[in-house]
Design an enzyme around this catalytic site. Sequence first.
Site, short mmCIF file in Angstrom:
data_model
loop_
_atom_site.label_atom_id
_atom_site.label_comp_id
_atom_site.label_asym_id
_atom_site.label_seq_id
_atom_site.Cartn_x
_atom_site.Cartn_y
_atom_site.Cartn_z
N SER A 34 0.83 -1.20 0.00
CA SER A 34 0.00 0.00 0.00
C SER A 34 0.86 1.25 0.00
O SER A 34 0.44 2.30 -0.47
CB SER A 34 -0.95 0.02 1.20
N LYS A 84 0.94 5.75 8.01
CA LYS A 84 1.79 6.67 8.81
C LYS A 84 1.67 8.15 8.48
O LYS A 84 2.45 8.95 8.98
CB LYS A 84 3.25 6.22 8.70
N SER A 124 7.04 5.58 18.10
CA SER A 124 7.48 6.88 17.62
C SER A 124 7.60 7.85 18.79
O SER A 124 6.89 7.73 19.80
CB SER A 124 6.42 7.40 16.65
N TYR A 149 -2.94 9.19 14.09
CA TYR A 149 -1.77 8.33 13.85
C TYR A 149 -1.00 8.13 15.16
O TYR A 149 -0.71 7.00 15.56
CB TYR A 149 -0.84 8.95 12.79
N LYS A 153 -0.18 4.70 17.75
CA LYS A 153 1.11 4.26 18.30
C LYS A 153 1.01 4.09 19.82
O LYS A 153 1.50 3.12 20.38
CB LYS A 153 2.23 5.25 17.93
N LEU A 199 10.27 16.67 6.20
CA LEU A 199 11.26 17.67 5.78
C LEU A 199 12.26 17.14 4.76
O LEU A 199 12.44 17.75 3.70
CB LEU A 199 11.99 18.19 7.03
N1 UDP Z 1 9.19 21.09 7.99
C1 UDP Z 1 9.27 22.23 7.21
N2 UDP Z 1 8.89 22.14 5.90
C2 UDP Z 1 8.42 21.00 5.33
C3 UDP Z 1 8.35 19.84 6.15
C4 UDP Z 1 8.72 19.93 7.47
O1 UDP Z 1 9.68 23.29 7.68
O2 UDP Z 1 8.07 21.01 4.15
C5 UDP Z 1 9.59 21.14 9.40
C6 UDP Z 1 8.47 20.82 10.38
O3 UDP Z 1 7.72 21.97 10.66
C7 UDP Z 1 9.24 20.26 11.56
C8 UDP Z 1 10.47 19.60 10.92
O4 UDP Z 1 10.57 20.16 9.62
O5 UDP Z 1 9.68 21.30 12.38
C9 UDP Z 1 10.34 18.09 10.79
O6 UDP Z 1 9.11 17.80 10.18
P1 UDP Z 1 8.71 16.36 9.70
O7 UDP Z 1 7.33 16.43 9.10
O8 UDP Z 1 9.79 15.81 8.82
O9 UDP Z 1 8.73 15.47 11.02
P2 UDP Z 1 7.91 15.62 12.40
O10 UDP Z 1 8.95 15.88 13.43
O11 UDP Z 1 6.93 16.74 12.27
O12 UDP Z 1 7.27 14.31 12.56
#
Ligand code: UDP
Length: 339
Positions: A34, A84, A124, A149, A153, A199
């Site tokens: 999936s 996830k 997580s 989500y 967990k 990110l």
């Molecule tokens: N982030 C960002 N831009 C993006 C995606 C994430 O600035 O396009 C920031 C987000 O706000 C967080 C960090 O990167 O502070 C990690 O985000 P991610 O979604 O990778 O993981 P999370 O810790 O939220 O599960």
Amino acid sequence: MSILVTGGLGYIGSHTVVELINHNFEVVIVDDLSNSEKFILNNIEEITGKRPIFYPFDLKRKELLSQVFEAHIISGCIHFAASKAVGESMIKPLDYYENNLFSLINVLQEFRKRDISNFIFSSSCTVYGQADKMPIDENTPLKEAESSYGKTKQMGEDILKDFSRAYQKRVSLLRYFNPIGAHPTALLGELPSGIPNNLVPYVTQTAAGIREKLSIWGDDYPTEDGTAVRDYIYVVDLAKAHVAALKKLINSEEQKVLDIYNLGTGKGSSVLEVVKAFELANNIKVPYQICPRREGDITVAYANADKAEKELGWKSETSLEEALRTTWEWQKYLKEKSQ
Ligand code: UDP
């Protein structure tokens, strides 16, 4: 010894399968594809020289799952299979509860019926929410999770605590911080479907020109450079922790074990630091813009991973730059593959 790896073609699952094979475990994968691709199986074989047994079905199909346990002598499980996407879980909470909890319970029922132990659960750091103090160790109180989500967990952990207690089973709950990077061969990595939420995939796709600009969600956090801080752990290091946790369970003389480990580097990096590290590691620019904060984001989260080091002999070894270099190599591989 055969180990069932559910979700074994996924991002962390596939890296863990490679490490298990490297440690001479027989691997049986159940994955419904999936959120993964069949070619990953070929790539696992290319890396290890061994093709794991693979069953493509949804773990909610109990009768098929039972047949797997009939066909193989399973001595343990690493359970990755789960939906996830945090945002999606808020729109489709029932699907998340159904998929993540029923899948888990179905595997556990087989373990109970057949008297099997050694169960590792992908958890997580979201179970901690915004912790009051840093770094986060395993005794940090859990807060109500922000997303459905995250709740799956937390519930999964609760189910496993009861499972371990009531049936005298060996269980390990692994709380991941932010997994990043790809296999050094560039044959395994993260395959975000659609527009990435996380990110590092977003940074990578921006560098590749697939996305125009990275949006940095907020530069007004109370951190050194104003952007939010996370603990980015290299996926191969993370995969190795699973093998260490599994070996500990298998070698334990106790019938009942409930291990909980934080898996992170112990070091926080800001969003801007990640962008700069990516640029430096790969000698490429990542255009970005500063945007308002993303709803539900916490300011800072990084691990105290001392317990894993002490009890598993495991610690993160790979630098942020190195991890981000592998990500870029993986992106190049995907590009070549699609041409
Ligand atoms: N982030 C960002 N831009 C993006 C995606 C994430 O600035 O396009 C920031 C987000 O706000 C967080 C960090 O990167 O502070 C990690 O985000 P991610 O979604 O990778 O993981 P999370 O810790 O939220 O599960």
